[in-house]
Design an enzyme around this catalytic site. Structure first.
Site, PDB file in Angstrom:
ATOM      1  CB  CYS A   1      -0.923   0.022   1.211  1.00  0.00           C
ATOM      2  SG  CYS A   1      -2.246  -1.164   1.046  1.00  0.00           S
ATOM      3  CG  HIS A   2       0.519   3.707   2.133  1.00  0.00           C
ATOM      4  ND1 HIS A   2      -0.408   2.994   2.848  1.00  0.00           N
ATOM      5  CD2 HIS A   2      -0.178   4.556   1.353  1.00  0.00           C
ATOM      6  CE1 HIS A   2      -1.624   3.416   2.516  1.00  0.00           C
ATOM      7  NE2 HIS A   2      -1.516   4.357   1.619  1.00  0.00           N
ATOM      8  N   GLY A   3       4.403   1.028   0.969  1.00  0.00           N
ATOM      9  CA  GLY A   3       5.821   0.707   0.867  1.00  0.00           C
ATOM     10  C   GLY A   3       6.585   0.548   2.171  1.00  0.00           C
TER      11      GLY A   3
END
Lengths: 412, 191
Positions: free
Chosen positions: B155-157
């Site tokens: 999703c956001h690494g």
């Protein structure tokens, strides 16, 4: 209540109308606030979007109530009940397409309505409370839209709900308990879906109440206008009916053509195909994106590498609008007479649209960098540009009255 | 005249009786009635707010038993506990060695690998990213495992290591270790 030279419409002398009005002055209110209501004579088409938003609220409530008659808010049945609406319920497809695209149309209209207020300085004295009520409506709309998107219980519904409710876990100390409370469990699950349905049904009526307050506040000082100057007398105003009822009706017709295009010819253009997969709590889709109308705020959230910082900035992006009437130090309302402001206004429009694009991209590389630059510009606009513009900008001379330029251009 | 600190009752213009310092019996009644009503409203409000917290049937489902006997080293399974995925990983000796070596690395949420496991081969984690709640990838051999050989949240690494500790990305905390007990050598109860 009428502060203007009110001459009642002919129907007001009807004996039945008189009988009713003596007990509940409802006809008088309609006559004074809707029919004879004096509006600035120079309103342009940007002033159509308030009534369009009102129409969309009615469309959403009506289509929503009829959808609710066939929708089942349980994790087992929700996805299938939506498919049943689409396939088996008479005109269920139409109701659903109206509702899901109606949400997008509602946001388009409201964003244009807000942008019009920003350009023409409609938030300035004495309309600050009118502006606040509009912002509260906007916040309630965002909450309603978010919870509505969860109801079909597809993958994007579930993971959108998970990510957004988890925003509250960024709150120090009590964050985790708040999230558990919001969920009614330890993950987004049946209790969450149930309460989201209940609140999704409730909030539109809260919005309707806020709209009434918004209109009340509007009618105290009347609409702002493209020149941004106050009306000097009756020559600056015209009765709402038939002049603006006709103008609103024409605008509505054009708008409905656009709305109908989405409903009948391209209903999934604004949707996400991942929501065709039933919710699976064990698998996150590789790329989570909110609906388009949240993308600028999502981009702000992701442009900060710190969890609490990102969440704070995202909510701050809306909170800052509440103090806008005091951040904009210029006494001239309309952007028409503010050459420097106009440049920054359009820069701000470009920044928000670019933020929207950044929000739709995976948060890495160029999109992330551009998003961070635009986030800075978004806040600079309110915190630095607007306060300084009021001091350093030399506005153009204002016309003597609303009637003057109208009559001048008519004489040519 | 009344002495300072004492007061006598007089009749006010409104007909109510009041003390010379301006207070009246009615003021006391106003205050106490308001306080009484407000307390009642708050207590009633609490019932509404509390009704949104996890209910008894949700709480009753709060433990899960897992049989580990079929698992081989290097394998991982995902089980559901309280509606969330729980990662159970049978770590290889290399993975354990890597996790122990990483104890000395620069950790955002410093925690020793030995504190995160009961038996070093069994790593048990809540499979929920501590950023915004996505499920990290890394359970299947074909999944991306991130830069530190553990899990990667798409999703956001966020990157997690072989002990489930946060190493890179926006997540603030290590993957949570749930409460669990070994009922025997090959069965655990989570929760």
């Amino acid at each position: 209540m009428a502060k203007y030279d009110y001459v009642p419409s002919p129907f007001m002398s009807n004996p039945i109308v008189k009988w009713v009005d003596h007990r509940l002055p409802i006809f008088e209110m309609v006559d004074q606030q809707l029919i004879k209501y004096p509006a600035p004579r120079n309103l342009n088409y940007w002033w159509n979007f308030g009534s369009l938003a009102g129409v969309m609220l009615v469309v959403m409530i009506l289509s929503g109530i009829f959808l609710a008659m066939n929708y089942q808010p349980s994790t087992v049945a929700a996805f299938d009940s939506v498919e049943r609406i689409m396939r088996d319920v008479n005109y269920g497809w139409l109701l659903r397409y109206m509702h899901m695209n109606g949400a997008s149309m509602f946001f388009v209209v409201v964003y244009i309505h807000i942008a019009r207020g920003l350009y023409y300085g409609s938030y300035k004295a004495p309309r600050e409370i009118l502006w606040w009520l509009g912002l509260l409506i906007f916040l309630a709309m965002m909450a309603t839209a978010f919870m509505g998107y969860v109801l079909p219980w597809g993958q994007m519904s579930f993971w959108g709900a998970t990510v957004i409710t988890n925003l509250f876990s960024a709150i120090p100390l009590v964050g985790k308990s708040i999230v558990t409370w919001l969920w009614g469990g330890f993950s987004v699950d049946n209790p969450t879906l149930n309460r989201f349905f209940a609140l999704h049904y409730l909030l539109p009526f809260v919005i309707a109440g806020l709209v009434l307050l918004h209109l009340w506040a509007l009618h105290v000082h009347g609409s702002n206008n493209p020149l941004g100057i106050d009306a000097k007398g009756p020559q600056d105003k015209i009765p709402f009916h038939p002049y603006y009822t006709v103008k609103d009706a024409f605008g509505l017709s054009v708008f409905l053509i656009i709305y109908a295009y989405f409903v009948f010819f391209n209903p999934y253009m604004l949707g996400d195909p991942d929501n065709w997969i039933p919710a699976n709590p064990l698998v996150t889709p590789p790329h989570i994106v909110p609906e388009w109308y949240f993308l600028p705020f999502y981009a702000i959230l992701r442009s900060v590498p710190d969890k609490l910082g990102g969440v704070t900035l995202m909510f701050g992006a809306i909170a800052i609008l509440f103090v806008l009437p005091w951040l904009d130090t210029s006494r001239v309302r309309s952007g028409r007479f503010r050459p420097a402001f106009r440049v920054f206004f359009w820069l701000f429009m470009v920044v928000t649209v670019t933020l929207g694009w950044c929000g739709s991209q995976p948060p890495e590389g160029m999109a992330l960098t551009i998003g961070q630059i635009c986030t800075v510009l978004y806040f600079l606009h309110f915190l630095v540009f607007l306060p300084l513009l009021g001091w350093f900008e030399r506005p153009l001379p204002l016309p003597a009255s609303i009637a003057e330029p109208v009559l001048k251009s008519a004489a040519k | 005249m009344a002495q300072p600190g004492t007061s006598t009752l007089t009749t006010s213009p409104g007909g109510g009786r009041q003390h010379e310092d301006g207070t009246a019996r009615r003021d006391f009644l106003y205050l106490s009635a308001t306080a009484f009503g407000a307390t009642g409203a708050v207590l009633t409000g609490w019932a509404f707010i509390s009704s949104m917290n996890p209910s008894a049937d949700v709480l009753a489902l709060s433990s899960t038993e897992v049989n580990l006997s079929a698992m081989q080293p290097g394998q991982a399974i995902t089980v559901v506990w309280r509606g969330k995925p729980v990662f159970v990983r049978y770590r290889t000796p290399e993975e354990i060695a890597k996790a122990k070596a990483d104890d000395k690395a620069d950790l955002r949420d410093p925690e020793l690998d030995s504190k995160r496991v009961q038996k070093s081969q069994w790593l048990i984690l809540v499979g929920v990213c501590t950023h915004l709640g996505c499920v990290p990838l890394g359970q299947k051999p074909t999944d991306p495992h991130g830069d530190f050989g553990g899990w990667f949240c798409p999703c956001h690494g966020s990157h997690y290591d072989t002990s489930g500790r946060i190493r890179k990305g926006p997540a603030p905390k290590n993957l949570e270790v749930p409460t669990y007990t070994f009922l025997n050598d090959t069965t655990i109860r989570i929760g």
